[in-house]
Scaffold this motif. Structure first.
Motif, PDB file in Angstrom:
ATOM      1  N   LEU A   1     -11.983 -18.759 -10.545  1.00  0.00           N
ATOM      2  CA  LEU A   1     -11.572 -19.712 -11.578  1.00  0.00           C
ATOM      3  C   LEU A   1     -10.098 -20.095 -11.434  1.00  0.00           C
ATOM      4  N   MET A   2      -9.288 -19.180 -10.913  1.00  0.00           N
ATOM      5  CA  MET A   2      -7.863 -19.467 -10.748  1.00  0.00           C
ATOM      6  C   MET A   2      -7.543 -20.179  -9.440  1.00  0.00           C
ATOM      7  N   LEU A   3      -8.487 -20.170  -8.504  1.00  0.00           N
ATOM      8  CA  LEU A   3      -8.207 -20.703  -7.171  1.00  0.00           C
ATOM      9  C   LEU A   3      -7.791 -22.166  -7.172  1.00  0.00           C
ATOM     10  N   PRO A   4      -8.508 -23.068  -7.865  1.00  0.00           N
ATOM     11  CA  PRO A   4      -8.070 -24.477  -7.846  1.00  0.00           C
ATOM     12  C   PRO A   4      -6.650 -24.652  -8.378  1.00  0.00           C
ATOM     13  N   GLY A   5      -6.310 -23.910  -9.426  1.00  0.00           N
ATOM     14  CA  GLY A   5      -4.965 -24.014  -9.983  1.00  0.00           C
ATOM     15  C   GLY A   5      -3.900 -23.548  -9.009  1.00  0.00           C
ATOM     16  N   VAL A   6      -4.153 -22.431  -8.331  1.00  0.00           N
ATOM     17  CA  VAL A   6      -3.181 -21.911  -7.359  1.00  0.00           C
ATOM     18  C   VAL A   6      -3.029 -22.879  -6.189  1.00  0.00           C
ATOM     19  N   LEU A   7      -4.145 -23.448  -5.728  1.00  0.00           N
ATOM     20  CA  LEU A   7      -4.076 -24.425  -4.644  1.00  0.00           C
ATOM     21  C   LEU A   7      -3.313 -25.678  -5.060  1.00  0.00           C
ATOM     22  N   ALA A   8      -3.333 -25.960  -6.369  1.00  0.00           N
ATOM     23  CA  ALA A   8      -2.602 -27.128  -6.885  1.00  0.00           C
ATOM     24  C   ALA A   8      -1.135 -26.827  -7.147  1.00  0.00           C
ATOM     25  N   GLY A   9      -0.734 -25.571  -6.904  1.00  0.00           N
ATOM     26  CA  GLY A   9       0.667 -25.199  -7.086  1.00  0.00           C
ATOM     27  C   GLY A   9       0.971 -24.523  -8.399  1.00  0.00           C
ATOM     28  N   ASN A  10      -0.048 -24.246  -9.211  1.00  0.00           N
ATOM     29  CA  ASN A  10       0.175 -23.574 -10.490  1.00  0.00           C
ATOM     30  C   ASN A  10       0.255 -22.066 -10.296  1.00  0.00           C
ATOM     31  N   ARG A  11       0.873 -21.406 -11.260  1.00  0.00           N
ATOM     32  CA  ARG A  11       0.977 -19.946 -11.243  1.00  0.00           C
ATOM     33  C   ARG A  11       0.502 -19.395 -12.580  1.00  0.00           C
ATOM     34  N   PHE A  12      -0.252 -18.316 -12.532  1.00  0.00           N
ATOM     35  CA  PHE A  12      -0.766 -17.690 -13.745  1.00  0.00           C
ATOM     36  C   PHE A  12       0.046 -16.430 -14.007  1.00  0.00           C
ATOM     37  N   THR A  13       0.731 -16.377 -15.134  1.00  0.00           N
ATOM     38  CA  THR A  13       1.595 -15.235 -15.432  1.00  0.00           C
ATOM     39  C   THR A  13       1.268 -14.658 -16.807  1.00  0.00           C
ATOM     40  N   VAL A  14       1.385 -13.353 -16.914  1.00  0.00           N
ATOM     41  CA  VAL A  14       1.195 -12.682 -18.192  1.00  0.00           C
ATOM     42  C   VAL A  14       1.976 -11.375 -18.179  1.00  0.00           C
ATOM     43  N   THR A  15       2.695 -11.104 -19.266  1.00  0.00           N
ATOM     44  CA  THR A  15       3.415  -9.836 -19.417  1.00  0.00           C
ATOM     45  C   THR A  15       2.530  -8.870 -20.188  1.00  0.00           C
ATOM     46  N   LEU A  16       2.181  -7.764 -19.555  1.00  0.00           N
ATOM     47  CA  LEU A  16       1.307  -6.774 -20.189  1.00  0.00           C
ATOM     48  C   LEU A  16       2.089  -5.815 -21.071  1.00  0.00           C
ATOM     49  N   LEU A  17       3.318  -5.479 -20.645  1.00  0.00           N
ATOM     50  CA  LEU A  17       4.124  -4.524 -21.397  1.00  0.00           C
ATOM     51  C   LEU A  17       5.608  -4.801 -21.150  1.00  0.00           C
ATOM     52  N   PRO A  18       6.314  -5.350 -22.132  1.00  0.00           N
ATOM     53  CA  PRO A  18       7.758  -5.571 -21.944  1.00  0.00           C
ATOM     54  C   PRO A  18       8.477  -4.239 -21.768  1.00  0.00           C
ATOM     55  N   MET A  19       9.355  -4.171 -20.773  1.00  0.00           N
ATOM     56  CA  MET A  19      10.056  -2.916 -20.506  1.00  0.00           C
ATOM     57  C   MET A  19      11.556  -3.145 -20.422  1.00  0.00           C
ATOM     58  N   VAL A  20      12.031  -3.597 -19.268  1.00  0.00           N
ATOM     59  CA  VAL A  20      13.451  -3.895 -19.109  1.00  0.00           C
ATOM     60  C   VAL A  20      13.573  -5.255 -18.452  1.00  0.00           C
ATOM     61  N   PRO A  21      14.681  -5.958 -18.653  1.00  0.00           N
ATOM     62  CA  PRO A  21      14.851  -7.265 -18.008  1.00  0.00           C
ATOM     63  C   PRO A  21      14.659  -7.149 -16.497  1.00  0.00           C
ATOM     64  N   GLY A  22      13.792  -8.000 -15.959  1.00  0.00           N
ATOM     65  CA  GLY A  22      13.531  -7.964 -14.537  1.00  0.00           C
ATOM     66  C   GLY A  22      12.621  -6.827 -14.110  1.00  0.00           C
ATOM     67  N   GLY A  23      12.066  -6.115 -15.084  1.00  0.00           N
ATOM     68  CA  GLY A  23      11.210  -4.978 -14.756  1.00  0.00           C
ATOM     69  C   GLY A  23      10.094  -4.786 -15.749  1.00  0.00           C
TER      70      GLY A  23
END
Length: 496
Positions: A50-72
Motif C-alpha cells: 500500500l505504501m509502494l506507490p507513494g514511495v515511488l512518487a517521492g513521498n515518505r511515511f513517518t511516525v514517532t512511536l515514542l518521543p525520547m530525545v531530540p534527534g533520537g
C-alpha cells in the motif's frame, strides 16, 4: 490525531506482533495457528505494498512511536531504500511461511508453536530495521532480531545446536555492543541520530575519530558476516532449513548489509568516506571475504554449509559495491540485496526439500536425486546459475553494476575480484548440479521412495526461482526504480 496513512509503517510491524500472540493462544490447534501465520503474513505484505506507490512518487511515511530525545526519538520513516528491504522481507517471509509449514509438518518437528511465534516477532523486527528513522530505532530492532532468532537457531536442542546458539549470541551481542557505542558516539558528535540522505557527520570530528566510528559501525553490523566475523553463520546451519532461509535471505544477514549501506549513504556520505579512505578499508575486507569464503565453500560437502559460505561471499559483494564510492557501485550494492535474497532462498528451499524427501544433507549423497526430484533439482540449477551471474537470471544485473562501479570509481583492480568470484561460484555450484541431475546413485534402492516435496514446499521453490527470472527481464518493477530514487537521494548533495 495522526493521519491513518502515516500510521501504516507502525501497522505493518504491529500485524506480526499481534499474530505472535495469537499463535501462542492457538498453539494446540495447528491448522488455526498456521492460518493465523499465513493471514498475518499476507496482511503485512499488503500493507507494505500500500505504501509502494507513494514511495515511488517521492513521498515518505513517518511516525514517532515514542518521543525520547531530540534527534533520537523511537520513530519510523519509510524511504525508497527501506522499502527495498521491506519488500524483500515481507514477500519472502510469505513464501517461507508456507514452506515452513510443509517442512515442520513433514518432519514432525517439536515445539512448532514456539517456532512460528519466534518467526513472527523476528519479521516484525526486520521490518522495524527497514523502516527505522534513525540509528537509535535501528539499534533497538536490530537487537530484538538477535534475541528472538536465538530460539530458532537452537530449535533442535542437540548439543551441537546449543553450541551453535552460544556462538550465535556471542558474535551478535558483542557486535551489538560495538553498534551501541557507535550510536552513542554519533550522538555525542552531532546531537542527532536521524538518517540524512548524503550523510550528516562531515565536520563533526577529527578524521581519526570518524574512522574509528566507522569501524565501530562495521563491527556492530556483524550480521553482514564479513570475515573474520563470519563464524556464527555456518554454525547456525544446524537449525531447521526454514530458519536457514530466514537467516540468509529474509532478514538476518540482510539486516547486516542493509545497516552498512545505510551508514554509508545516510550517516557518513560518499564524499566523507572518500576523504577518510574508508572505501579502501571496505574494499580490502570485501575482497578478502569474497575469495576466501568461496574457497571454504569448495571444501564443504554439507549442502547447507556450502550455501552458508556462499552467502558469506555474496554478502561482501554489497560491501564491495559500497567501497567503490561511485553511483554504479552503490547501485550494484543495493540491487544485490533483493537479487541475492531471491536466489539464495531458492537454494536453501531445495536443500530442505532434499532433507524432507530423501534425508540427505551431504552433496556426495545426492547422486541421482534429480531423477526422483526433477523439478526441485532444476530449480536448484536455475538459482545456482543466477548466483554465478549468468543470464537469464537476475544475478547478472548487480554484477554488471559492480563492474561498472569499479571502473567509475577508479578501482578497476576490483574487476579481478568479481571475475575470480564468478569462477569460484561456478566451481562450487556446478558440481552440485552435475551430481543431482547427471550422476547415477550408488544405491538406487535407497531412492525408490524419494519424490518431490509437498506442494507447500515445492510451490515456493518454483516461485522464488521464477521471480529471479522475472527480475532479469523486468528489473525496474519495482526494485531498480526504488534503488534509483535512493541513489538520487544520497548523491544529489555530493555528486551533481
Amino acid at each position: 490525531m495522526a493521519d491513518i496513512t502515516s500510521l501504516i509503517p507502525a501497522i505493518v510491524i504491529a500485524i506480526p506482533l499481534l499474530a505472535s500472540v495469537l499463535i501462542l493462544a492457538t498453539g494446540k490447534y495447528e491448522n488455526l495457528r498456521e492460518g493465523v501465520t499465513i493471514t498475518a503474513t499476507v496482511a503485512m505484505l499488503v500493507s507494505v505494498l500500500l505504501m509502494l506507490p507513494g514511495v515511488l512518487a517521492g513521498n515518505r511515511f513517518t511516525v514517532t512511536l515514542l518521543p525520547m530525545v531530540p534527534g533520537g526519538d523511537f520513530a519510523l520513516k519509510v524511504d525508497a531504500f527501506g522499502m527495498v528491504f521491506a519488500l524483500v522481507a515481507a514477500s519472502l517471509f510469505l513464501l517461507n511461511s508456507f514452506y515452513a509449514i510443509g517442512y515442520m509438518r513433514s518432519l514432525k518437528e517439536h515445539a512448532q508453536t514456539r517456532f512460528f511465534f519466534c518467526l513472527a516477532v523476528a519479521i516484525a523486527a526486520a521490518i522495524g530495521i527497514a523502516f527505522s528513522a534513525n540509528l537509535l530505532t535501528l539499534f533497538v530492532f536490530y537487537e530484538i532480531l538477535t534475541i528472538i532468532t536465538y530460539p530458532l537457531v537452537v530449535h533442535v536442542e542437540t548439543p551441537e545446536a546449543m553450541k551453535a546458539g552460544r556462538k550465535y549470541l556471542a558474535y551478535l551481542f558483542i557486535g551489538g555492543i560495538f553498534l551501541l557505542a557507535a550510536v552513542i558516539l554519533t550522538y555525542i558528535l552531532t546531537g542527532t541520530t536521524d538518517f540524512v540522505a548524503g550523510g550528516f557527520l562531515a565536520g563533526s570530528g577529527s578524521d581519526l575519530i570518524l574512522q574509528i566510528l566507522f569501524i565501530l559501525f562495521l563491527v556492530g553490523f556483524v550480521k553482514a558476516a564479513w570475515m573474520p566475523l563470519h563464524g556464527w553463520l555456518p554454525a547456525a546451519m544446524v537449525a531447521p532449513t526454514p530458519v536457514s532461509a530466514f537467516l540468509h535471505a529474509v532478514a538476518v544477514v540482510t539486516a547486516g548489509v542493509f545497516g552498512i549501506v545505510r551508514i554509508a549513504g545516510w550517516v557518513f556520505g560518499m564524499d566523507l568516506m572518500a576523504t577518510l579512505s574508508l572505501g579502501t578499508l571496505l574494499a580490502v575486507i570485501a575482497s578478502f571475504t569474497i575469495i576466501v569464503a568461496s574457497l571454504f565453500a569448495l571444501a564443504e560437502d554439507n549442502l547447507k554449509r556450502r550455501l552458508a559460505y556462499s552467502t558469506v561471499s555474496q554478502l561482501s559483494y554489497i560491501l564491495l559495491g559500497v567501497s567503490m564510492l561511485s553511483i554504479a557501485g552503490m547501485t550494484g550494492a543495493m540491487a544485490h540485496i533483493p537479487i541475492h535474497a531471491f536466489l539464495k532462498i531458492t537454494l536453501f528451499f531445495v536443500a530442505g526439500a532434499v532433507i524432507v524427501s530423501a534425508g540427505k544433507e551431504s552433496i556426495s549423497e545426492m547422486k541421482g536425486i534429480g531423477r526422483k526430484m526433477p523439478v526441485t533439482a532444476v530449480m536448484f540449477a536455475v538459482a545456482a546459475i543466477g548466483i554465478c551471474g549468468l543470464p537469464p537470471l537476475s544475478g547478472i544485473i548487480s554484477k554488471i553494476y559492480l563492474a561498472l562501479g569499479a571502473v567509475e570509481g577508479g578501482v578497476p583492480i576490483l574487476l579481478l575480484v568479481i571475475i575470480a568470484s564468478a569462477v569460484l561460484n561456478a566451481a562450487y555450484f556446478f558440481p552440485i548440479i552435475y551430481t543431482m541431475l547427471f550422476e547415477i546413485s550408488d544405491d538406487p534402492a535407497a531412492l525408490e521412495l524419494v519424490s518431490e516435496p509437498p506442494l507447500t514446499m515445492l510451490v515456493p521453490i518454483i516461485l522464488t526461482a521464477g521471480i529471479s527470472v522475472l527480475i532479469f527481464f523486468f528489473p525496474s518493477m519495482p526494485f531498480m526504480d526504488l534503488i534509483e530514487i535512493a541513489i538520487a537521494e544520497i548523491t544529489h548533495q555530493v555528486m551533481p
